[in-house]
Write a protein that holds these residues in place. Sequence first.
Motif, PDB file in Angstrom:
ATOM      1  N   GLY A   4       0.818  -1.203   0.000  1.00 27.61           N
ATOM      2  CA  GLY A   4       0.000   0.000   0.000  1.00 27.61           C
ATOM      3  C   GLY A   4       0.845   1.243   0.000  1.00 27.61           C
ATOM      4  O   GLY A   4       2.082   1.181  -0.081  1.00 27.61           O
ATOM      5  N   GLU A   5       0.179   2.388   0.125  1.00 19.46           N
ATOM      6  CA  GLU A   5       0.860   3.675   0.162  1.00 19.46           C
ATOM      7  C   GLU A   5       0.774   4.324   1.543  1.00 19.46           C
ATOM      8  O   GLU A   5       1.324   5.389   1.774  1.00 19.46           O
ATOM      9  N   GLY A   6       0.071   3.687   2.447  1.00 19.21           N
ATOM     10  CA  GLY A   6      -0.028   4.139   3.830  1.00 19.21           C
ATOM     11  C   GLY A   6      -0.300   2.936   4.710  1.00 19.21           C
ATOM     12  O   GLY A   6      -0.828   1.919   4.243  1.00 19.21           O
ATOM     13  N   VAL A   7       0.077   3.014   5.985  1.00 25.04           N
ATOM     14  CA  VAL A   7      -0.102   1.869   6.875  1.00 25.04           C
ATOM     15  C   VAL A   7      -0.413   2.352   8.285  1.00 25.04           C
ATOM     16  O   VAL A   7       0.016   3.441   8.693  1.00 25.04           O
ATOM     17  N   GLN A   8      -1.174   1.534   9.000  1.00 24.18           N
ATOM     18  CA  GLN A   8      -1.430   1.769  10.422  1.00 24.18           C
ATOM     19  C   GLN A   8      -1.297   0.443  11.171  1.00 24.18           C
ATOM     20  O   GLN A   8      -1.647  -0.609  10.641  1.00 24.18           O
ATOM     21  N   ASP A  43       3.683   7.869  17.636  1.00 29.72           N
ATOM     22  CA  ASP A  43       4.939   8.045  18.355  1.00 29.72           C
ATOM     23  C   ASP A  43       5.894   8.920  17.545  1.00 29.72           C
ATOM     24  O   ASP A  43       7.083   9.003  17.845  1.00 29.72           O
ATOM     25  N   GLY A  44       5.368   9.559  16.506  1.00 31.24           N
ATOM     26  CA  GLY A  44       6.185  10.375  15.625  1.00 31.24           C
ATOM     27  C   GLY A  44       6.689   9.621  14.414  1.00 31.24           C
ATOM     28  O   GLY A  44       7.218  10.219  13.476  1.00 31.24           O
ATOM     29  N   VAL A  45       6.493   8.292  14.414  1.00 27.97           N
ATOM     30  CA  VAL A  45       6.906   7.450  13.288  1.00 27.97           C
ATOM     31  C   VAL A  45       5.725   6.634  12.769  1.00 27.97           C
ATOM     32  O   VAL A  45       5.473   6.567  11.572  1.00 27.97           O
ATOM     33  N   ASN A  46       5.011   6.011  13.689  1.00 30.93           N
ATOM     34  CA  ASN A  46       3.908   5.132  13.336  1.00 30.93           C
ATOM     35  C   ASN A  46       2.568   5.713  13.763  1.00 30.93           C
ATOM     36  O   ASN A  46       2.489   6.481  14.724  1.00 30.93           O
ATOM     37  N   ARG A  47       1.514   5.273  13.067  1.00 32.49           N
ATOM     38  CA  ARG A  47       0.150   5.501  13.524  1.00 32.49           C
ATOM     39  C   ARG A  47      -0.352   4.225  14.188  1.00 32.49           C
ATOM     40  O   ARG A  47      -0.209   3.144  13.636  1.00 32.49           O
ATOM     41  N   LEU A  48      -0.945   4.362  15.365  1.00 31.94           N
ATOM     42  CA  LEU A  48      -1.603   3.248  16.037  1.00 31.94           C
ATOM     43  C   LEU A  48      -3.093   3.535  16.077  1.00 31.94           C
ATOM     44  O   LEU A  48      -3.522   4.555  16.636  1.00 31.94           O
ATOM     45  N   LEU A  49      -3.872   2.673  15.461  1.00 32.68           N
ATOM     46  CA  LEU A  49      -5.322   2.808  15.485  1.00 32.68           C
ATOM     47  C   LEU A  49      -5.862   1.949  16.625  1.00 32.68           C
ATOM     48  O   LEU A  49      -5.799   0.725  16.584  1.00 32.68           O
ATOM     49  N   LEU A  50      -6.352   2.587  17.675  1.00 29.18           N
ATOM     50  CA  LEU A  50      -6.932   1.907  18.819  1.00 29.18           C
ATOM     51  C   LEU A  50      -8.432   1.788  18.583  1.00 29.18           C
ATOM     52  O   LEU A  50      -9.098   2.799  18.320  1.00 29.18           O
ATOM     53  N   THR A  51      -8.967   0.578  18.672  1.00 28.25           N
ATOM     54  CA  THR A  51     -10.371   0.383  18.362  1.00 28.25           C
ATOM     55  C   THR A  51     -10.984  -0.681  19.249  1.00 28.25           C
ATOM     56  O   THR A  51     -10.275  -1.545  19.794  1.00 28.25           O
ATOM     57  N   ILE A 169       7.013   0.967   7.119  1.00 27.98           N
ATOM     58  CA  ILE A 169       7.173   0.417   8.462  1.00 27.98           C
ATOM     59  C   ILE A 169       8.393  -0.498   8.479  1.00 27.98           C
ATOM     60  O   ILE A 169       8.774  -1.065   7.444  1.00 27.98           O
ATOM     61  N   VAL A 170       9.006  -0.626   9.652  1.00 27.47           N
ATOM     62  CA  VAL A 170      10.155  -1.516   9.836  1.00 27.47           C
ATOM     63  C   VAL A 170       9.716  -2.690  10.687  1.00 27.47           C
ATOM     64  O   VAL A 170       9.131  -2.512  11.760  1.00 27.47           O
ATOM     65  N   LEU A 171       9.986  -3.897  10.200  1.00 27.72           N
ATOM     66  CA  LEU A 171       9.664  -5.122  10.930  1.00 27.72           C
ATOM     67  C   LEU A 171      10.942  -5.798  11.390  1.00 27.72           C
ATOM     68  O   LEU A 171      11.940  -5.820  10.659  1.00 27.72           O
ATOM     69  N   GLY A 172      10.916  -6.360  12.587  1.00 24.64           N
ATOM     70  CA  GLY A 172      12.010  -7.189  13.073  1.00 24.64           C
ATOM     71  C   GLY A 172      11.477  -8.609  13.234  1.00 24.64           C
ATOM     72  O   GLY A 172      10.529  -8.837  13.991  1.00 24.64           O
ATOM     73  N   LEU A 173      12.047  -9.559  12.500  1.00 19.49           N
ATOM     74  CA  LEU A 173      11.624 -10.956  12.575  1.00 19.49           C
ATOM     75  C   LEU A 173      12.585 -11.707  13.481  1.00 19.49           C
ATOM     76  O   LEU A 173      13.796 -11.716  13.234  1.00 19.49           O
ATOM     77  N   HIS A 174      12.063 -12.339  14.513  1.00 20.80           N
ATOM     78  CA  HIS A 174      12.909 -12.966  15.530  1.00 20.80           C
ATOM     79  C   HIS A 174      12.519 -14.425  15.733  1.00 20.80           C
ATOM     80  O   HIS A 174      11.421 -14.721  16.211  1.00 20.80           O
TER      81      HIS A 174
END
Length: 236
Positions: A4-8, A43-51, A169-174
């Motif tokens: 996509g072009e945007g993410v939450q 947080d200045g980087v990500n959007r968190l949608l609380l629902t 977005i940046v993902l860390g896979l562990h």
Amino acid sequence: MKLGEGVQIVVGSTEDLDGLAFFYEELGYKKVAEEREWVIVTDGVNRLLLTKAEDPYRSLTYYASDMSKRAEELDKRGILFIDRRITDDVFRATFYSPNQLPVTLIAHDPASLPEVDSGYTFPIGKFGELSIAVSDLAAALSFWEGLGFERLHESTSPYPWAILGDGLIVLGLHQSETFEGEALTYFDPDMPQHIAQMKAHGFTFKEEMSDEAGVVRNAVLETPAGQQIFLFEGEL
């Protein structure tokens, strides 16, 4: 192609929405939009949608105006959608990552999403990654890279792990048994002071990691919504 072009990052919770939003704001998240059934914080980087949700969950939601075409391309690549429908004339489709993280695609102009204040300094650290526990790193890497993510770093110490990004977005896979699910991860050289201040403010941590002098240098917080937040001492 990209998803996509945007993410939450979506945090579904059975908790009272006003109380949940207040908890995140007390942590330092900044409210940027709200309606009766949801609140968006950053947080200045990500959007968190609380629902509100009948069952707690976390997911990624991507937005693009041409999302139905993107879903068709993913069909060709073998992505199995568990849900695909049009609600109120809006196309949406959902699939799962290998670790069962829901990913939802919505046909929506990303320009209409609330802006993330990139000048905002999150008080408890700098965002590093959305950490995801995986059982098979190689399989997870293949999956996410097939969705447009670029491998930024990979290591085998202290266990197999990698960092990926898609420009949104940046993902860390562990591949580790030290945690389950997903966690928002932050770093700061002054993290011990941040943790001490948070404890003085009344926050209780799920886990604390102390040095020989008993100073807590890293900690794990769990929000009322079940969202894990990792706080690590360090510089990005």
